[in-house]
Scaffold this motif. Structure first.
Motif, PDB file in Angstrom:
ATOM      1  N   CYS A 119      41.458  30.714  39.204  1.00  0.00           N
ATOM      2  CA  CYS A 119      42.475  30.795  38.430  1.00  0.00           C
ATOM      3  C   CYS A 119      41.679  31.733  37.421  1.00  0.00           C
ATOM      4  O   CYS A 119      40.580  31.441  36.612  1.00  0.00           O
ATOM      5  CB  CYS A 119      43.075  30.083  37.271  1.00  0.00           C
ATOM      6  SG  CYS A 119      44.747  31.086  36.331  1.00  0.00           S
ATOM      7  N   VAL A 120      41.736  33.004  36.922  1.00  0.00           N
ATOM      8  CA  VAL A 120      41.041  33.776  36.082  1.00  0.00           C
ATOM      9  C   VAL A 120      41.799  33.423  34.876  1.00  0.00           C
ATOM     10  O   VAL A 120      43.042  33.301  35.051  1.00  0.00           O
ATOM     11  CB  VAL A 120      41.503  35.901  36.474  1.00  0.00           C
ATOM     12  CG1 VAL A 120      40.589  36.518  34.982  1.00  0.00           C
ATOM     13  CG2 VAL A 120      41.146  35.978  37.367  1.00  0.00           C
ATOM     14  N   TRP A 145      34.742  42.776  37.756  1.00  0.00           N
ATOM     15  CA  TRP A 145      35.488  42.770  38.572  1.00  0.00           C
ATOM     16  C   TRP A 145      36.156  42.580  40.144  1.00  0.00           C
ATOM     17  O   TRP A 145      36.609  41.778  40.208  1.00  0.00           O
ATOM     18  CB  TRP A 145      37.290  43.478  37.633  1.00  0.00           C
ATOM     19  CG  TRP A 145      37.389  42.893  36.386  1.00  0.00           C
ATOM     20  CD1 TRP A 145      37.262  43.612  35.110  1.00  0.00           C
ATOM     21  CD2 TRP A 145      37.751  41.498  35.683  1.00  0.00           C
ATOM     22  NE1 TRP A 145      37.711  42.709  34.333  1.00  0.00           N
ATOM     23  CE2 TRP A 145      38.358  41.799  34.868  1.00  0.00           C
ATOM     24  CE3 TRP A 145      38.364  40.197  36.352  1.00  0.00           C
ATOM     25  CZ2 TRP A 145      38.930  40.244  33.688  1.00  0.00           C
ATOM     26  CZ3 TRP A 145      39.049  39.285  36.090  1.00  0.00           C
ATOM     27  CH2 TRP A 145      39.043  39.298  34.404  1.00  0.00           C
ATOM     28  N   HIS A 165      45.534  31.926  46.065  1.00  0.00           N
ATOM     29  CA  HIS A 165      45.637  32.636  44.920  1.00  0.00           C
ATOM     30  C   HIS A 165      45.497  31.666  43.864  1.00  0.00           C
ATOM     31  O   HIS A 165      45.149  30.513  43.327  1.00  0.00           O
ATOM     32  CB  HIS A 165      47.311  32.067  45.412  1.00  0.00           C
ATOM     33  CG  HIS A 165      47.289  30.550  45.767  1.00  0.00           C
ATOM     34  ND1 HIS A 165      47.194  29.957  47.205  1.00  0.00           N
ATOM     35  CD2 HIS A 165      47.642  29.498  45.785  1.00  0.00           C
ATOM     36  CE1 HIS A 165      46.909  29.264  46.965  1.00  0.00           C
ATOM     37  NE2 HIS A 165      47.461  28.120  45.715  1.00  0.00           N
ATOM     38  N   ALA A 224      49.470  31.839  29.722  1.00  0.00           N
ATOM     39  CA  ALA A 224      48.451  31.969  28.972  1.00  0.00           C
ATOM     40  C   ALA A 224      49.545  31.391  27.955  1.00  0.00           C
ATOM     41  O   ALA A 224      49.008  30.370  26.860  1.00  0.00           O
ATOM     42  CB  ALA A 224      48.219  33.190  28.790  1.00  0.00           C
ATOM     43  N   ARG A 257      46.769  26.499  39.257  1.00  0.00           N
ATOM     44  CA  ARG A 257      46.180  25.450  38.175  1.00  0.00           C
ATOM     45  C   ARG A 257      45.812  24.225  37.490  1.00  0.00           C
ATOM     46  O   ARG A 257      46.782  23.509  36.792  1.00  0.00           O
ATOM     47  CB  ARG A 257      47.744  26.407  36.758  1.00  0.00           C
ATOM     48  CG  ARG A 257      47.368  27.429  37.205  1.00  0.00           C
ATOM     49  CD  ARG A 257      48.385  28.625  36.266  1.00  0.00           C
ATOM     50  NE  ARG A 257      48.452  29.737  36.149  1.00  0.00           N
ATOM     51  CZ  ARG A 257      48.373  31.287  36.966  1.00  0.00           C
ATOM     52  NH1 ARG A 257      49.430  30.680  38.321  1.00  0.00           N
ATOM     53  NH2 ARG A 257      48.334  32.175  36.788  1.00  0.00           N
ATOM     54  N   GLY A 314      42.493  34.722  31.808  1.00  0.00           N
ATOM     55  CA  GLY A 314      41.669  35.799  30.262  1.00  0.00           C
ATOM     56  C   GLY A 314      41.797  35.929  29.041  1.00  0.00           C
ATOM     57  O   GLY A 314      41.762  36.566  28.130  1.00  0.00           O
TER      58      GLY A 314
HETATM   59  C1  FMN Z   1      42.601  40.230  33.752  1.00  0.00           C
HETATM   60  C2  FMN Z   1      43.474  38.525  34.437  1.00  0.00           C
HETATM   61  C3  FMN Z   1      44.125  37.295  33.318  1.00  0.00           C
HETATM   62  C4  FMN Z   1      44.636  36.523  33.790  1.00  0.00           C
HETATM   63  N1  FMN Z   1      44.824  35.537  33.057  1.00  0.00           N
HETATM   64  C5  FMN Z   1      45.190  34.260  33.321  1.00  0.00           C
HETATM   65  C6  FMN Z   1      45.216  33.339  32.181  1.00  0.00           C
HETATM   66  O1  FMN Z   1      44.678  33.613  31.309  1.00  0.00           O
HETATM   67  N2  FMN Z   1      45.646  32.198  32.545  1.00  0.00           N
HETATM   68  C7  FMN Z   1      46.187  32.310  33.667  1.00  0.00           C
HETATM   69  O2  FMN Z   1      46.820  31.151  33.845  1.00  0.00           O
HETATM   70  N3  FMN Z   1      46.199  33.032  34.534  1.00  0.00           N
HETATM   71  C8  FMN Z   1      46.242  33.797  34.104  1.00  0.00           C
HETATM   72  N4  FMN Z   1      45.912  34.941  35.528  1.00  0.00           N
HETATM   73  C9  FMN Z   1      45.907  34.684  36.680  1.00  0.00           C
HETATM   74  C10 FMN Z   1      47.622  35.733  37.321  1.00  0.00           C
HETATM   75  O3  FMN Z   1      48.474  34.669  35.802  1.00  0.00           O
HETATM   76  C11 FMN Z   1      47.924  35.884  37.910  1.00  0.00           C
HETATM   77  O4  FMN Z   1      46.903  36.369  39.348  1.00  0.00           O
HETATM   78  C12 FMN Z   1      49.388  36.403  38.603  1.00  0.00           C
HETATM   79  O5  FMN Z   1      50.409  35.499  37.857  1.00  0.00           O
HETATM   80  C13 FMN Z   1      49.107  36.576  40.390  1.00  0.00           C
HETATM   81  O6  FMN Z   1      48.916  35.409  40.734  1.00  0.00           O
HETATM   82  P1  FMN Z   1      47.438  34.885  41.815  1.00  0.00           P
HETATM   83  O7  FMN Z   1      46.917  35.008  41.554  1.00  0.00           O
HETATM   84  O8  FMN Z   1      48.165  33.407  41.920  1.00  0.00           O
HETATM   85  O9  FMN Z   1      47.993  36.089  43.040  1.00  0.00           O
HETATM   86  C14 FMN Z   1      45.265  36.742  35.252  1.00  0.00           C
HETATM   87  C15 FMN Z   1      45.090  37.961  35.920  1.00  0.00           C
HETATM   88  C16 FMN Z   1      43.662  38.133  35.564  1.00  0.00           C
HETATM   89  C17 FMN Z   1      43.613  39.234  36.802  1.00  0.00           C
END
Ligand code: FMN
Length: 195
Positions: free
Chosen positions: A142-143, A124, A18, A89, A21, A145
């Motif tokens: 954490c991604v 990806w 998951h 974000a 952060r 984006g």
């Molecule tokens: C393409 C992509 C961009 C994302 N960008 C952000 C981001 O800029 N900041 C952030 O805090 N989380 C970011 N996330 C995380 C998502 O918010 C998160 O994966 C989603 O809420 C699902 O939660 P989980 O990863 O805990 O399962 C991103 C996820 C993806 C796939």
């Protein structure tokens, strides 16, 4: 590259991963990062092109500058799109000294040679491999984006050494989680047809 000694079933990793952060200040060493990169490049890759390349950023000053640049891009994007706050974000942006990278001290940017048709998909897939491998080692990811536009600015591409024809696709923070957090919920799979 040897495989990680850490063992966790792939199913456990998929269900346990998951977004994290909040991180401790502990810096990841090169061996750990190399294990994650080795897992990343095991991803499937269209016509075996392996378009990926990686940038690892661990310097606090550079992370801060990339974050500041990302926030400037976000401000512009919010302004142009008329968006409202609510996403992680945008909430981060609203808090002026917060970093888009939270408290992470390592950023791995998966970049691509953009000459093929499927470079985005390949990167990806590599990103998920990297995040699952990190989770299996007790690390959080954490991604981010919202940093993509900044990372692809001419100034940062030059500073990070991205050659012409190479694009930043997937910025991923990695580190030791500062606290225990749980996987987030998902909707049931939406099946459109099963014939
Ligand atoms: C393409 C992509 C961009 C994302 N960008 C952000 C981001 O800029 N900041 C952030 O805090 N989380 C970011 N996330 C995380 C998502 O918010 C998160 O994966 C989603 O809420 C699902 O939660 P989980 O990863 O805990 O399962 C991103 C996820 C993806 C796939």
């Amino acid at each position: 590259m040897k495989q990680s000694q850490n063992s966790m079933s792939v199913v456990a990793a998929i269900y346990g991963r998951h977004s994290v952060r909040s991180y401790t200040p502990e810096q990841l060493d090169r061996d750990t990062i190399n294990v994650l990169l080795a897992a990343a490049v095991r991803a499937p890759t269209a016509i075996h092109k392996e378009p990926w390349a990686f940038v690892v950023v661990q310097g606090a000053g550079l992370l801060r500058r990339i974050s500041d640049c990302a926030k400037a891009f976000l401000s512009q994007e919010i302004h142009h799109a008329g968006l409202h706050t609510g996403s992680h974000a945008l909430d981060t942006l609203a808090s002026s000294d917060a970093s888009v990278f939270y408290s992470a001290s390592t950023l791995i940017v998966i970049c691509a040679d953009t000459t093929g048709a499927f470079f985005t998909a390949d990167c990806w897939l590599a990103a998920e491999n990297l995040m699952l491998a990190a989770h299996a080692r007790g690390l959080g990811t954490c991604v981010i984006g919202c940093a993509v536009s900044a990372l692809n600015s001419a100034e940062l591409k030059a500073e990070l050494g991205l050659p012409a024809g190479t694009t930043a696709i997937a910025p991923i923070i990695v580190g030791v989680p500062a606290d225990e957090t749980s996987p987030t919920a998902r909707k049931e799979p939406r099946i459109l047809a099963w014939k």
